[in-house]
Design a protein around this motif. Structure first.
Motif: not given
Length: 391
Positions: A357-366, A368-378
């Motif tokens: 991740f670009c920063g800790q904020g994005c890492a924390d968001a991921f 918390a909800e990893p499935d949301r972001y893993v399924e977001a796109g190829d």
């Protein structure tokens, strides 16, 4: 000092009563502290008989107050005041000239006016508007935010940083805390908006830490440019939160926020992203019709290029030698930014894969909800090979 013999006694007497240079500077500080614009008028050329001398200067406020000296006759001063007010309104500096025959001073880049004073003489004045208040506010303590603040000091008249107590020293910038020092909670957007009132542009690059705070404060403060360094998906999340706080439709917030901030120049590193953001601000300030116009020539195509026969580089390539090192990058699954992977890059392991991740904020968001972001796109999270870079 010898006075010009043809200068009227009233003008000479008036000059003895003008404020000192220290008083002029003090008045300028007062105006800037109060957030009031003014114009600095400086004598850059004169021909006798006139009472002003090269280097004499005065401040002119938007309501016509004059502090200083550029000549005492009303005929010259009235022109200076009028042009100073116009410069304050437009934000553009101007060079003006006054002569008995305007044609004597008329030239490109100068506005010529008749000198109607009885004593005559010639004056050229440089009129420079001063618009106080922070021209640029940067929200965040990410590498991109620090780069925008650092480089921004060379481009704009003032930089204010909104960041937490752990923010790195921003040099000459003023700092507004993004958290309440007593409760450690995020600061109130209305309070931050009041502190940055009069801001021209705000760039939010907190990488998820204070995005909502920055966007809402920028909109409340009436900034003409609110840029968010994030993906469209992250912008939509921020816009929904800000819209609820402001009591408006999410679409209205989306329409007001520039995302991603910066011109599309394929920027990757924090410094490159900062350059793209500042270039966008310059394009807006100068009214560029076509801010993306790349017409660079290939200077290496000639016989002097490194691949030309006989050069040291071409001979080394023929021997299979290289000083190049490939650098791996991945796409941040939260904000969509390219991330150069290093030992200290924030990362989260999920389902047998490592996501960077670009920063800790994005890492924390991921996290918390990893499935949301893993399924977001190829392609998100996939490693890419950059062009080799010299070391």
């Amino acid at each position: 000092m010898t006075e010009d013999p043809d200068v009227s006694a009233s003008e000479s007497d008036a000059r003895t009563d003008v404020p000192s240079a220290t008083q002029v500077r003090d008045r300028a500080r007062e105006l800037e502290r109060d957030g009031r614009p003014y114009a600095r008028v400086t004598v850059v050329r004169r021909e006798a008989p006139v009472s002003a001398h090269v280097g004499d200067s005065a401040l002119v406020t938007a309501d016509g107050e004059v502090v200083g000296w550029v000549g005492g006759a009303e005929c010259a001063q009235s022109v200076a005041i009028r042009e100073a007010k116009a410069a304050i309104e437009s934000g553009e500096s101007v060079l003006i000239g006054l002569a008995p025959d305007p044609a004597d001073v008329d030239r490109p880049g100068l506005k010529a006016f008749p000198m109607t004073c009885h004593s005559g003489g010639t004056l050229e004045l440089f009129v420079e508007p001063v618009i106080p208040g922070p021209e640029l506010v940067v929200v965040g303590d990410s590498p991109v935010a620090r780069a925008v603040a650092r480089l921004g000091r060379e481009v704009v008249s003032g930089v204010t940083v909104v960041a937490g107590d752990t923010a790195e020293s921003p040099g000459e910038d003023s700092v507004i805390p993004a958290t309440d020092p007593d409760t450690a909670a995020e600061a109130d957007a209305g309070t931050v908006a009041d502190a940055i009132a009069g801001v021209t542009s705000i760039v939010v690059a907190s990488m998820g830490q204070s995005d909502e705070l920055g966007v809402e404060a920028g909109l409340r403060a009436g900034a003409s440019y609110v840029g968010l360094v994030a993906s469209d998906r992250r912008r939509d999340d921020v816009a929904a939160t800000v819209a609820e706080s402001l009591g408006v439709d999410t679409g209205e917030v989306v329409a007001a926020v520039t995302t991603p901030a910066g011109l599309d120049i394929s920027a990757r590193s924090p410094e490159e992203i900062a350059v793209s953001v500042l270039a966008e601000l310059v394009a807006l300030r100068r009214g560029a019709d076509d801010p993306i116009r790349i017409d660079a020539r290939d200077a290496s195509a000639g016989p002097w290029g490194p691949d030309s026969p006989g050069t040291a580089e071409s001979e080394r390539d023929e021997r299979g030698e290289s000083d190049d090192t490939a650098t791996a990058t991945v796409v941040d699954p939260v904000c969509g930014m390219d991330v150069t992977v290093a030992s200290d890059t924030p990362a989260v392991d999920y389902d047998g894969e490592s996501y960077h991740f670009c920063g800790q904020g994005c890492a924390d968001a991921f996290a918390a909800e990893p499935d949301r972001y893993v399924e977001a796109g190829d392609g998100v999270g996939e490693t890419k090979e950059e062009e080799p870079t010299d070391v």
